[in-house]
Design a protein around this motif. Structure first.
Motif, PDB file in Angstrom:
ATOM      1  N   LEU A 262      14.646 -15.239 -10.512  1.00  0.00           N
ATOM      2  CA  LEU A 262      14.869 -15.131 -11.954  1.00  0.00           C
ATOM      3  C   LEU A 262      16.334 -15.138 -12.360  1.00  0.00           C
ATOM      4  O   LEU A 262      16.641 -15.215 -13.554  1.00  0.00           O
ATOM      5  N   TRP A 284       4.342  -6.649 -14.965  1.00  0.00           N
ATOM      6  CA  TRP A 284       5.587  -7.429 -14.948  1.00  0.00           C
ATOM      7  C   TRP A 284       5.553  -8.446 -13.823  1.00  0.00           C
ATOM      8  O   TRP A 284       5.915  -9.617 -14.010  1.00  0.00           O
ATOM      9  N   LYS A 288       5.772 -12.469 -14.420  1.00  0.00           N
ATOM     10  CA  LYS A 288       6.925 -13.207 -13.899  1.00  0.00           C
ATOM     11  C   LYS A 288       6.544 -14.171 -12.779  1.00  0.00           C
ATOM     12  O   LYS A 288       7.289 -15.097 -12.479  1.00  0.00           O
TER      13      LYS A 288
END
Length: 351
Positions: A262, A284, A288
């Protein structure tokens, strides 16, 4: 006791999935529960316990044995002491304590299922866990054939875990006792950041009990976490995966993977989880890794309201659900090196 044969189990679960049971027994008293359990044990018959069905994933082939629905009733409120029969509806029990002006479980409003299941999973949400208010669990011990009273200290409570979950074939919860708090109509200190923000208070402050409960119900409903037969986002088991708890070494490796995937400066969610351990967010991780709200094209998909809920859109099979769950687990592991663990109990199937 009511007894049925070749009885469908799907209607007894919030997923509305799973095949039939060879035999379905509904017990409405503790004595009937014990009788049914003893009969199954004496004849070496496989036994499946069902409360509210909100934490069960039953295979499409069903269950070969006796499925026992625990439908016992009983609420005793004496001062700040609360005793619930295992079959009591949890959301109703929470509402009653709020009406009585007692704090301690108000932020656990809206959680589907029965009271007897709460110590097994150490049910928790929005900054509260039942382990902080449970004083004793009354259970039938299948090993000794006796009814036992197990104090909180002997329940081995931890994050979404307990003595009862680690040894699922030994104890049948009959009743649960809680000690709540009379704070003059105020809640327990608000611990969860999102709840505090919506309420407009700082973490650690108290608010009126009704405000705390109603706020949690609104937050849960917005995430599809309050049962609604017309809303397929609630045809789920709520959070399908537990939040991973990592050692310092594992968390360091995880942060490196996050930075690699990321970019620098991206920090994953991190919460203290005991000495040398950090908890991160399963929701999360799922998001992601590319599994966003509504992900999927088949009859089982990720909720359109919350990435942590896997849902039956109305025509799914258990295998459809498990295929999606496996895809998510494999995708998160490939992206971040973390293996998610399912929260619901699986019956006749596994990830």
């Amino acid at each position: 006791m009511q007894e049925l044969h070749d009885a469908p189990l799907a209607p007894l679960t919030t997923f509305r999935l799973g095949g039939p049971a060879t035999r379905l027994v509904t017990a409405t008293t503790d004595a009937e529960v014990i009788e049914a359990v003893r009969e199954a044990d004496a004849t070496d018959t496989p036994l499946l316990l069902i409360g509210g069905g909100s934490n069960l994933v039953i295979g499409d082939k069903g269950f070969e044995g006796t499925a026992l629905v625990i439908a016992t009733k009983g609420v005793e409120l004496d001062g700040t002491t609360l005793e619930l029969a295992a079959g009591e509806v949890w959301t109703d029990a929470v509402a009653r304590t709020v009406e009585a002006g007692l704090a301690g479980i108000e932020c656990l409003a809206g959680i589907p299922g029965s009271a007897g299941a709460t110590p097994i999973q150490n049910v928790g949400a929005y900054g509260q866990e039942v382990s902080s208010t449970i004083t004793e669990v009354i259970a039938y011990d299948r090993g000794s054939g006796e009814t036992v009273v197990i104090p909180n200290a002997d329940c081995a409570f931890s994050y979404r875990h307990s003595r009862f979950k680690s040894d699922p074939d030994r104890y049948v919860v009959l009743r649960v006792r809680f000690r709540l708090e009379d704070a003059d109509g105020l809640s327990a200190p608000i611990r969860y950041a999102e709840t505090a923000r919506v309420l407009g208070v700082e973490a650690g402050e108290r608010v009126p009990l009704t405000a705390a409960r109603e706020t949690v119900l609104r937050l849960r409903a917005g995430k599809g976490m309050v049962l609604d037969p017309e809303d397929h986002d609630t045809w789920s088991a709520g959070s399908f995966f537990t939040n991973p708890i990592l050692t310092a070494e594992q968390f360091a490796a995880f942060r490196a993977r996050v930075e690699e995937r990321l970019g620098k400066g991206v920090e994953p969610p991190a919460y203290p989880a005991g000495e040398g351990h950090t908890k991160t967010s399963a929701a999360w991780l799922i998001d992601k890794a590319g599994f966003t709200k509504g992900y999927g094209t088949g009859p089982a998909r990720i909720s359109t309201k919350h990435t942590l809920a896997l849902t039956n859109r109305g025509a799914a099979t258990t295998e459809d659900l498990l295929a999606l769950a496996r895809e998510v687990v494999e995708g998160v592991h490939a992206a971040f090196g973390i293996t998610l663990v399912n929260e619901p109990v699986t019956v006749g199937v596994s990830l």
